[in-house]
Design a protein around this motif. Structure first.
Motif, PDB file in Angstrom:
ATOM      1  N   TYR A  55       0.848  -1.188   0.000  1.00  0.00           N
ATOM      2  CA  TYR A  55       0.000   0.000   0.000  1.00  0.00           C
ATOM      3  C   TYR A  55       0.883   1.237   0.000  1.00  0.00           C
ATOM      4  O   TYR A  55       1.850   1.308   0.755  1.00  0.00           O
ATOM      5  CB  TYR A  55      -0.892   0.031   1.235  1.00  0.00           C
ATOM      6  N   SER A  56       0.524   2.229  -0.825  1.00  0.00           N
ATOM      7  CA  SER A  56       1.220   3.510  -0.825  1.00  0.00           C
ATOM      8  C   SER A  56       0.274   4.570  -0.299  1.00  0.00           C
ATOM      9  O   SER A  56      -0.899   4.614  -0.707  1.00  0.00           O
ATOM     10  CB  SER A  56       1.698   3.882  -2.225  1.00  0.00           C
ATOM     11  N   CYS A  57       0.751   5.391   0.612  1.00  0.00           N
ATOM     12  CA  CYS A  57      -0.121   6.414   1.183  1.00  0.00           C
ATOM     13  C   CYS A  57       0.708   7.595   1.655  1.00  0.00           C
ATOM     14  O   CYS A  57       1.936   7.526   1.726  1.00  0.00           O
ATOM     15  CB  CYS A  57      -0.945   5.852   2.338  1.00  0.00           C
ATOM     16  N   LYS A  58       0.003   8.673   1.954  1.00  0.00           N
ATOM     17  CA  LYS A  58       0.626   9.855   2.537  1.00  0.00           C
ATOM     18  C   LYS A  58       0.180   9.964   3.981  1.00  0.00           C
ATOM     19  O   LYS A  58      -0.996   9.797   4.284  1.00  0.00           O
ATOM     20  CB  LYS A  58       0.252  11.121   1.763  1.00  0.00           C
ATOM     21  N   ILE A  59       1.116  10.243   4.864  1.00  0.00           N
ATOM     22  CA  ILE A  59       0.815  10.401   6.280  1.00  0.00           C
ATOM     23  C   ILE A  59       1.222  11.811   6.697  1.00  0.00           C
ATOM     24  O   ILE A  59       2.348  12.231   6.447  1.00  0.00           O
ATOM     25  CB  ILE A  59       1.566   9.369   7.143  1.00  0.00           C
ATOM     26  N   THR A  60       0.297  12.515   7.323  1.00  0.00           N
ATOM     27  CA  THR A  60       0.568  13.873   7.786  1.00  0.00           C
ATOM     28  C   THR A  60       0.532  13.905   9.299  1.00  0.00           C
ATOM     29  O   THR A  60      -0.437  13.471   9.911  1.00  0.00           O
ATOM     30  CB  THR A  60      -0.464  14.866   7.223  1.00  0.00           C
ATOM     31  N   ASP A  61       1.616  14.396   9.899  1.00  0.00           N
ATOM     32  CA  ASP A  61       1.685  14.551  11.351  1.00  0.00           C
ATOM     33  C   ASP A  61       2.201  15.950  11.637  1.00  0.00           C
ATOM     34  O   ASP A  61       3.405  16.198  11.606  1.00  0.00           O
ATOM     35  CB  ASP A  61       2.604  13.492  11.950  1.00  0.00           C
ATOM     36  N   GLY A  62       1.300  16.873  11.889  1.00  0.00           N
ATOM     37  CA  GLY A  62       1.714  18.260  12.080  1.00  0.00           C
ATOM     38  C   GLY A  62       2.260  18.832  10.790  1.00  0.00           C
ATOM     39  O   GLY A  62       1.604  18.802   9.749  1.00  0.00           O
ATOM     40  N   ASP A  63       3.498  19.329  10.852  1.00  0.00           N
ATOM     41  CA  ASP A  63       4.144  19.893   9.669  1.00  0.00           C
ATOM     42  C   ASP A  63       4.924  18.850   8.877  1.00  0.00           C
ATOM     43  O   ASP A  63       5.537  19.172   7.861  1.00  0.00           O
ATOM     44  CB  ASP A  63       5.102  21.022  10.078  1.00  0.00           C
ATOM     45  N   VAL A  64       4.912  17.609   9.367  1.00  0.00           N
ATOM     46  CA  VAL A  64       5.681  16.552   8.708  1.00  0.00           C
ATOM     47  C   VAL A  64       4.805  15.826   7.697  1.00  0.00           C
ATOM     48  O   VAL A  64       3.726  15.322   8.030  1.00  0.00           O
ATOM     49  CB  VAL A  64       6.231  15.541   9.740  1.00  0.00           C
ATOM     50  N   ASN A  65       5.260  15.784   6.453  1.00  0.00           N
ATOM     51  CA  ASN A  65       4.564  15.048   5.406  1.00  0.00           C
ATOM     52  C   ASN A  65       5.392  13.838   5.007  1.00  0.00           C
ATOM     53  O   ASN A  65       6.557  13.967   4.633  1.00  0.00           O
ATOM     54  CB  ASN A  65       4.336  15.946   4.181  1.00  0.00           C
ATOM     55  N   VAL A  66       4.787  12.685   5.105  1.00  0.00           N
ATOM     56  CA  VAL A  66       5.510  11.445   4.864  1.00  0.00           C
ATOM     57  C   VAL A  66       4.856  10.653   3.744  1.00  0.00           C
ATOM     58  O   VAL A  66       3.627  10.505   3.709  1.00  0.00           O
ATOM     59  CB  VAL A  66       5.543  10.566   6.141  1.00  0.00           C
ATOM     60  N   SER A  67       5.659  10.174   2.829  1.00  0.00           N
ATOM     61  CA  SER A  67       5.192   9.235   1.810  1.00  0.00           C
ATOM     62  C   SER A  67       5.624   7.850   2.267  1.00  0.00           C
ATOM     63  O   SER A  67       6.820   7.576   2.379  1.00  0.00           O
ATOM     64  CB  SER A  67       5.809   9.563   0.445  1.00  0.00           C
ATOM     65  N   ALA A  68       4.658   7.008   2.561  1.00  0.00           N
ATOM     66  CA  ALA A  68       4.972   5.697   3.128  1.00  0.00           C
ATOM     67  C   ALA A  68       4.477   4.566   2.236  1.00  0.00           C
ATOM     68  O   ALA A  68       3.378   4.620   1.688  1.00  0.00           O
ATOM     69  CB  ALA A  68       4.358   5.555   4.516  1.00  0.00           C
ATOM     70  N   ASP A  69       5.321   3.556   2.105  1.00  0.00           N
ATOM     71  CA  ASP A  69       4.921   2.297   1.496  1.00  0.00           C
ATOM     72  C   ASP A  69       4.745   1.313   2.643  1.00  0.00           C
ATOM     73  O   ASP A  69       5.665   1.103   3.436  1.00  0.00           O
ATOM     74  CB  ASP A  69       5.997   1.785   0.534  1.00  0.00           C
ATOM     75  N   ILE A  70       3.553   0.729   2.756  1.00  0.00           N
ATOM     76  CA  ILE A  70       3.259  -0.205   3.841  1.00  0.00           C
ATOM     77  C   ILE A  70       3.153  -1.613   3.275  1.00  0.00           C
ATOM     78  O   ILE A  70       2.354  -1.866   2.369  1.00  0.00           O
ATOM     79  CB  ILE A  70       1.944   0.183   4.554  1.00  0.00           C
ATOM     80  N   LEU A  71       3.951  -2.519   3.799  1.00  0.00           N
ATOM     81  CA  LEU A  71       3.963  -3.903   3.334  1.00  0.00           C
ATOM     82  C   LEU A  71       3.236  -4.799   4.323  1.00  0.00           C
ATOM     83  O   LEU A  71       3.576  -4.841   5.512  1.00  0.00           O
ATOM     84  CB  LEU A  71       5.404  -4.403   3.159  1.00  0.00           C
ATOM     85  N   ASP A  72       2.214  -5.489   3.852  1.00  0.00           N
ATOM     86  CA  ASP A  72       1.490  -6.483   4.645  1.00  0.00           C
ATOM     87  C   ASP A  72       2.115  -7.840   4.348  1.00  0.00           C
ATOM     88  O   ASP A  72       1.981  -8.367   3.242  1.00  0.00           O
ATOM     89  CB  ASP A  72       0.010  -6.472   4.264  1.00  0.00           C
ATOM     90  N   THR A  73       2.810  -8.420   5.314  1.00  0.00           N
ATOM     91  CA  THR A  73       3.587  -9.634   5.045  1.00  0.00           C
ATOM     92  C   THR A  73       2.742 -10.903   5.012  1.00  0.00           C
ATOM     93  O   THR A  73       3.115 -11.870   4.360  1.00  0.00           O
ATOM     94  CB  THR A  73       4.685  -9.807   6.108  1.00  0.00           C
ATOM     95  N   HIS A  74       1.625 -10.952   5.681  1.00  0.00           N
ATOM     96  CA  HIS A  74       0.750 -12.122   5.855  1.00  0.00           C
ATOM     97  C   HIS A  74       1.475 -13.441   5.615  1.00  0.00           C
ATOM     98  O   HIS A  74       2.264 -13.875   6.439  1.00  0.00           O
ATOM     99  CB  HIS A  74      -0.540 -11.968   5.026  1.00  0.00           C
TER     100      HIS A  74
END
Length: 220
Positions: A55-74
């Motif tokens: 999964y690719s998503c953007k995460i915002t925490d205050g002034d921090v902008n993060v582009s994250a790739d999340i891997l589900d290992t199952h």
């Protein structure tokens, strides 16, 4: 509070942080539900719903902008080479177990040892341990919360959180914590965990002994 956009990422801004989060744990502890709740705002109801790995998503925490790739290992955890590859390419790790399944805690502990072993030379990896299914009524927890909390936070130096993936706010807090720890690690201010190749039984024995000694001292 952290938020996610479940869509393809456009070109990152220069001040954005990009990293890969690996979600790991035993079967049926809620890995896919955690990711789905965060990215889509809904949980998955069964292991058969696990149809996507990445999964690719953007995460915002205050002034921090993060582009994250999340891997589900199952299912990948059943294949050592795939597990090793996932760990070696990850930047941050969410290690999950279920409050109603003692064996899932043992499995999480083994996975944590492997993460530390294979990432020991890289100081930018971060680990957050998540106990899921806190909405269930479990009369006797094994191991007890006090022991797990002490091991994870004091001995290992990781974050420890208790949630139910049915709670969107709780799930958002998990990924907010992951982002904060990763940013701190990138700044060189996060302490790296030391390798501890100990079994769950050894850990519990050690903590019980420590708590007993503390109790004895308080009574003297």
């Amino acid at each position: 509070m952290a938020s996610a956009e479940a869509k393809s990422l456009e070109k990152d801004q220069p001040d954005n942080i990009k990293f890969k989060i690996i979600v790991m744990g035993a079967t049926s502890v809620g890995k896919t539900s955690l990711i789905s709740q965060f990215v889509h705002g809904r949980t998955k109801n069964s292991t058969s719903d696990t149809t996507k790995d990445f999964y690719s998503c953007k995460i915002t925490d205050g002034d921090v902008n993060v582009s994250a790739d999340i891997l589900d290992t199952h299912g990948d955890l059943e294949f050592p080479q795939m597990m090793k590859l996932a760990i070696q390419t990850g930047d941050a790790f969410v290690l999950m177990y279920a409050v109603d399944d003692k064996t899932s805690f043992d499995r999480m502990n083994c996975i944590r040892d492997m993460v530390v072993k294979w990432k020991s030379k890289e100081r930018k990896n971060t680990i957050t341990v998540v106990c899921n299914k806190m909405d269930l009524d479990v009369p006797t927890r094994s191991p007890p919360k006090e022991i797990v909390e002490a091991v994870v936070e004091m001995d290992w130096g990781h974050s420890y959180m208790e949630i139910t993936t049915k709670d969107k706010d709780a799930v958002d807090r998990v990924f907010k914590e992951v982002v904060q720890r990763h940013v701190c690690a990138c700044d060189g201010s996060a302490a790296s965990g030391q390798r501890r190749m100990t079994s769950p039984a050894d850990i519990i024995h050690k903590l019980r002994r420590r708590l007993t000694l503390k109790k004895l001292k308080s009574n003297t």
